[in-house]
Design an enzyme around this catalytic site. Structure first.
Site, mmCIF file in Angstrom:
data_model
loop_
_atom_site.group_PDB
_atom_site.id
_atom_site.type_symbol
_atom_site.label_atom_id
_atom_site.label_comp_id
_atom_site.label_asym_id
_atom_site.label_seq_id
_atom_site.Cartn_x
_atom_site.Cartn_y
_atom_site.Cartn_z
ATOM 1 N N ASN A 220 -4.113 -3.144 0.926
ATOM 2 C CA ASN A 220 -3.902 -2.566 -0.403
ATOM 3 C C ASN A 220 -4.865 -3.206 -1.391
ATOM 4 O OD1 ASN A 220 -2.885 -1.436 -2.724
ATOM 5 N ND2 ASN A 220 -0.880 -2.417 -2.600
ATOM 6 N N SER B 20 -2.416 -5.200 -4.332
ATOM 7 C CA SER B 20 -1.188 -5.693 -3.720
ATOM 8 C C SER B 20 -0.532 -6.753 -4.602
ATOM 9 C CB SER B 20 -1.490 -6.288 -2.348
ATOM 10 O OG SER B 20 -0.321 -6.809 -1.757
ATOM 11 N N GLU C 147 5.549 -7.490 5.662
ATOM 12 C CA GLU C 147 4.122 -7.659 5.954
ATOM 13 C C GLU C 147 3.902 -8.130 7.384
ATOM 14 O OE1 GLU C 147 2.165 -8.574 1.575
ATOM 15 O OE2 GLU C 147 2.209 -10.180 3.066
ATOM 16 N N GLY D 266 0.790 -1.227 0.000
ATOM 17 C CA GLY D 266 0.000 0.000 0.000
ATOM 18 C C GLY D 266 0.818 1.270 0.000
ATOM 19 N N GLY E 178 6.584 -5.858 0.037
ATOM 20 C CA GLY E 178 7.154 -5.206 1.208
ATOM 21 C C GLY E 178 6.969 -6.043 2.459
ATOM 22 N N THR F 164 4.178 -0.360 -6.736
ATOM 23 C CA THR F 164 3.779 -0.696 -8.104
ATOM 24 C C THR F 164 3.596 0.564 -8.944
ATOM 25 O OG1 THR F 164 2.706 -2.733 -7.344
ATOM 26 C CG2 THR F 164 2.061 -1.892 -9.505
#
Length: 984
Positions: free
Chosen positions: A157, A160, A377, A108, A375, A112
């Protein structure tokens, strides 16, 4: 800087290295907050870019903004992803080496989207041809396709990435984007069959149901209602207001066509997606003996007749397995098949995209890599997937610290500045805890998965407690103190990562790590008439009784390979930060951001960058900006840039402890010193504004350029130091009719360029008719008079050298054709040497440890010299030069073999030269050694010293690398024309 001091107070500094309180995490957060609230989402830490997700559209990504940042010095304009992308691109061009951009941050944070912005920038900034435009479109459109099949909505997100992606963008010698290659890592296949509450399956399932036309859905046996499919509703959020599945379907469908997926490929691909949905609806009942039997025949019909094209009886056998199972075991087999079909199809999809992006030209090329990987988590319940993802982040953090410290220390050493060691948290202890052989968590997990007997998730946990007990970064419910036990379940273990504590639930670890598929299921899949399924389940796949590698072991190997790829490139970093958990624009959550600042290692990076000096800049750039502050340097400094900077800082009253003069840069210790200089510069601009305006009025009253043209030149550049360039332009114009000198050189160059640019769009129909050509400016007419002499010189001298190069290398060495268009020079270094005939910078490798060292090669009429700065390191008479070996590949290595007739002779030379063909041609001509230059294949033997030999091995590979191999040889790997696919 963001302009004057008052602006800095309002919006903070644009480079955190310039923070006065650089050791304060609170000061760093305060600076980020100020900038965020002013919609300044980007901040530097040196060349590292920090990016905060604004959760809204910003008007800073237009073509106009791209043009603004194109070709501009990195620190001239406010921080931006375009600035970093452009600097990487221009560094690649100037140094002709490979780079990568590591984009990291939690789910989030905008990784991307950042990756997309970089791709878009390169697509716009590269040259335009029909071929390059085609490659550009495919590079851009590979994103929505891979996102559809590899991304999903999670709790954090809506888009994601549930797989890791590394993309190489390949550039040719004319700086055009000519291809790309994608590596994928650890697709979260378990999401296909299970989603937590508030999460969705992969986007493509919902896109197909919502966007597929009626005829397609009818053929696939699907209904336009996600609620009818078990694999799509477990998270209870099939419909999401922020996601337009129908619109995204159209984008993906169009992208597949442009990426050259045939209609048959597309048809069979969506048949497989439909088969997964039908599989999820297959139900089992219990017979009289308690065994599982298949229930719903309609789903089996769609699976057998259309989607997988396998006979109905074989599908039944596949799902019921050959030996009787209980219902829960049968459901496990069904889900394993669904995960296998989707996972292998995803790998096929990546391979297909790579085929479309492949560079058809195998000649030398440079690469910029983009690593957009999951990333760190932390969820309410963290399972096997989060363990792998966080392990990956530990490895990348370790690499980040190594490369950052290494590059910073090397810069100080190269500039002759004393390096002060920086304390930092070394997360090697955590990496070893996870991956150490025979003792790490991965080894224990694999041991439990592979050992005979009744291994379970809980026996795995017991083994961990047995082996990890007492480790400072590991704890379980059993090992914890009374207070910690209250926060853990009995089936949990907790790791203290560099980013903080994460508690993992062991339930499902063994099943997910095994990821086994029954042999008879593979056999049935091979009977499919769907060509993609047949490709995904090949007959060549071994069916031996030996168990395949576990998922985590494959992932560990892939990470090791990725690390090797990244270590062979120059690193650049983007750290993405999520300002709040609610995806709200304008909200800055201090606690959340502070946590991310900590685990992204921003404070460590800042401390490394501030190891003594807050600011460093090349002499010419520093002098060009601040020279109006000193009468001796303004308007024109006649000496060297370093002398000009020294004169400038002495005039400004810099104290000796406030700065250091490096070899090519000035280092300033305190931000306040630079800010005082910058504020003085702001005041100085106003004093010089009147002069600039008078020159502007005088310029527009000329007959050579119209008012409109000159005004455009004056107003299009808004940079703080643009007025200096404007004054220089006007002065050059006023002296245009005088002999060429330092004051009018830039202006005359502009005149030539402007004339040729206009000529390009207005060429005469008959080239030999001189009357139809546009009237050239005087400077171009002067050049015309000298042209015959230049041509005579070129043909009698330059072409002779080019012909000699051709006779030695044409048809023998791969990258020879790209040297043809490059004019040879007599020297490429500025060092003066008596009776010098040719000189060039290169890299010398030690004969024992192969350590690279910067040197200069100097040729005289009598000998070859290897020089370090002004010191001669080695001299080889041409009579002592036995031969020169080069490989037939696209590397730039040359091995100089010498005769040992002198007691002081050290051995053969291992050299790497960017101007290989030029240097060898000059050497062969000056020393009459053409017959001594050999192009060889495979390995080259060289003498370390008399009686002791070494070897250099040359080969093609996926990435260009130079390293010492296990057998002690120097391994030189050049990149393949067609890279192999490396997916899990």
């Amino acid at each position: 800087m963001e302009g004057a001091l008052t602006a800095r107070d309002r919006v903070g500094v644009q480079d955190l290295v310039l923070l006065e309180a650089h050791t304060s995490e609170t000061a760093l957060l305060d600076n980020l907050r100020k900038r965020f609230h002013e919609n300044l989402i980007y901040t530097y830490i040196g060349t590292l870019l920090v990016s905060l997700n604004p959760y809204k559209e910003l008007d800073t990504y237009s073509k106009k903004h791209m043009d603004t940042y194109m070709g501009v010095n990195f620190f001239e304009l406010p921080p931006h992803i375009y600035a970093l992308a452009d600097n990487v691109f221009r560094t690649m061009l100037s140094e002709f080496n490979n780079h990568f951009i590591l984009i990291s941050g939690e789910s989030g944070a905008g990784k991307t989207e950042t990756s997309k912005k970089v791709l878009q920038y390169y697509a716009v900034s590269c040259p335009n041809t029909s071929l390059l435009d085609n490659v550009r479109d495919r590079l851009l459109l590979s994103n929505p396709v891979l996102e559809a099949f590899g991304n999903a909505k999670t709790l954090k997100n809506d888009n994601s990435s549930r797989f890791g992606k590394y993309m190489d963008i390949q550039f040719d010698h004319q700086v055009g984007a000519v291809g790309g290659h994608i590596l994928s890592y650890l697709l979260e296949k378990s999401r296909v069959v299970h989603q937590n509450h508030g999460e969705r399956n992969f986007h493509i399932f919902y896109q197909l149901v919502a966007g597929g036309d009626d005829e397609l859905l009818r053929w696939l046996g699907l209904e336009r209602n996600c609620q009818n499919y078990s694999y799509l509703v477990q998270g209870d959020c099939a419909k999401v207001t922020s996601i337009n599945d129908k619109s995204n379907w159209k984008i993906v469908r169009s992208a597949l066509s442009i990426i050259e997926f045939s209609e048959k490929d597309v048809e069979q691909l969506f048949a497989i997606i439909a088969s997964v949905l039908h599989l999820g609806n297959v139900k089992f009942a219990t017979d009289a003996l308690g065994y599982a039997v298949l229930k719903n025949v309609p789903e089996l019909h769609w699976l057998s007749t259309v989607r997988l094209n396998i006979q109905l009886l074989r599908v039944k056998r596949c799902l019921q397995v050959y030996s009787p199972f209980a219902v829960d075991h049968a459901l496990y087999a069904r889900d394993a098949l669904a995960k296998a079909i989707y996972g292998r199809t995803f790998n096929w999809l990546v391979n297909k995209v790579n085929e479309s992006l492949a560079n058809k030209d195998s000649s030398r090329k440079t690469v910029i890599g983009l690593l957009d990987i999951y990333g760190f988590e932390v969820f309410h319940v963290n399972s096997f997937e989060q363990f792998c993802i966080n392990y990956c982040n530990e490895k990348l953090q370790q690499l980040f610290i190594q490369l950052t410290l290494k590059s910073e220390q090397e810069e100080y050493q190269m500039e002759g500045i004393e390096w002060e060691p920086v304390p930092y948290f070394n997360n090697k202890i955590i990496c070893d805890l996870v991956e150490e052989k025979h003792r790490g968590i991965i080894s224990v997990l694999d041991e439990e998965c592979l050992r005979p007997g009744e291994a379970t998730d809980l026996t795995f946990l017991e083994k961990l407690e047995e082996k990890m007990g007492g480790h400072p970064h590991f704890v379980t419910h059993k090992l914890a103190d009374q207070k910690t036990r209250k926060t853990m379940q009995r089936g949990d273990f907790r790791l203290l990562h560099y980013a903080g504590e994460v508690t993992y639930c062991v339930v499902g670890f063994l099943d997910k790590n095994n990821d086994l598929l029954y042999r008879n299921v593979k056999e049935v899949m091979r009977q499919s008439k769907n060509t993609i399924i047949k490709h995904c389940f090949p007959y060549t796949e071994p069916d031996s009784k030996k168990r395949p590698e576990t998922v985590v072991t494959q992932f560990k190997g892939s990470l090791a390979g990725l690390t090797d790829v990244l270590m062979s490139k120059e690193p650049w970093y983007v750290r993405c930060i999520k300002p709040n958990d609610g995806k709200k624009a304008g909200r800055f959550d201090d606690v959340l951001v502070r946590h991310q600042v900590k685990y992204l290692g921003l404070m460590e990076h800042l401390r490394v960058r501030r190891a003594g000096f807050a600011y460093r800049r090349k002499y010419d750039i520093f002098l060009a900006r601040y020279k109006p502050l000193c009468p001796s340097t303004w308007p024109k400094w006649k000496g060297s840039a370093s002398e000009g900077v020294l004169c400038l800082v002495k005039h400004l009253g810099y104290k000796p402890n406030e700065y250091k003069m490096g070899r090519t840069k000035i280092f300033i210790r305190h931000p306040k010193t630079l800010f005082a200089t910058e504020d003085a510069f702001e005041l100085c601009k106003h004093d010089l504004g009147g002069l600039s305006f008078c020159l502007f009025i005088k310029a527009i009253n000329t007959d050579f350029y119209s008012y409109k043209t000159v005004k455009k030149l004056f107003t299009r550049d808004k940079r703080p130091d643009a007025f200096v360039k404007r004054c220089r332009f006007i002065k050059g114009f006023m002296m245009r009719n005088q002999p060429a000198c330092s004051d009018n050189t830039e202006y005359l160059a502009f005149v030539r360029q402007n004339y040729l640019t206009r000529l390009k769009g207005n060429l005469p129909k008959t080239l030999l008719d001189k009357n139809s050509w546009p009237t050239p400016p005087p400077i171009m007419q002067e050049v015309r008079g000298t042209l015959p002499f230049y041509l005579r010189f070129y043909y009698t001298s330059m072409l002779q050298f080019k012909a000699l190069t051709s006779s030695m290398f044409k048809g023998k060495k791969e990258n020879y054709p790209f040297s043809v268009c490059q004019p040879f020079q007599d020297t490429r270094i500025s060092t003066f040497f008596e009776k010098l005939v040719y000189s060039v910078p290169l890299v010398k490798y030690d004969r024992n440890g192969f350590r690279p060292r910067l040197r200069q090669l100097i040729l005289t009429q009598a000998a070859v010299y290897l020089v370090e700065e002004a010191k001669i390191k080695q001299r080889i008479d041409f009579n002592s030069l036995k031969g020169v070996s080069v490989s037939n590949l696209s590397d730039n290595f040359l091995i100089v073999h010498v005769v040992y007739d002198e007691t002081k002779q050290k051995g053969d030379l291992i050299l790497q030269c960017d101007y290989l063909f030029e240097a060898l041609t000059k050497l062969s001509h000056i020393g009459n050694k053409e017959s001594c230059i050999k192009v060889v294949q495979g390995s080259v033997r060289f003498d370390i010293q008399p009686g002791r030999e070494g070897f250099i091995d040359f080969k093609s590979g996926q990435e260009s690398m130079i390293y010492r191999s296990k057998n002690g040889h120097l391994m030189v790997v050049r990149m393949n024309g067609e890279s192999a696919v490396g997916c899990i």
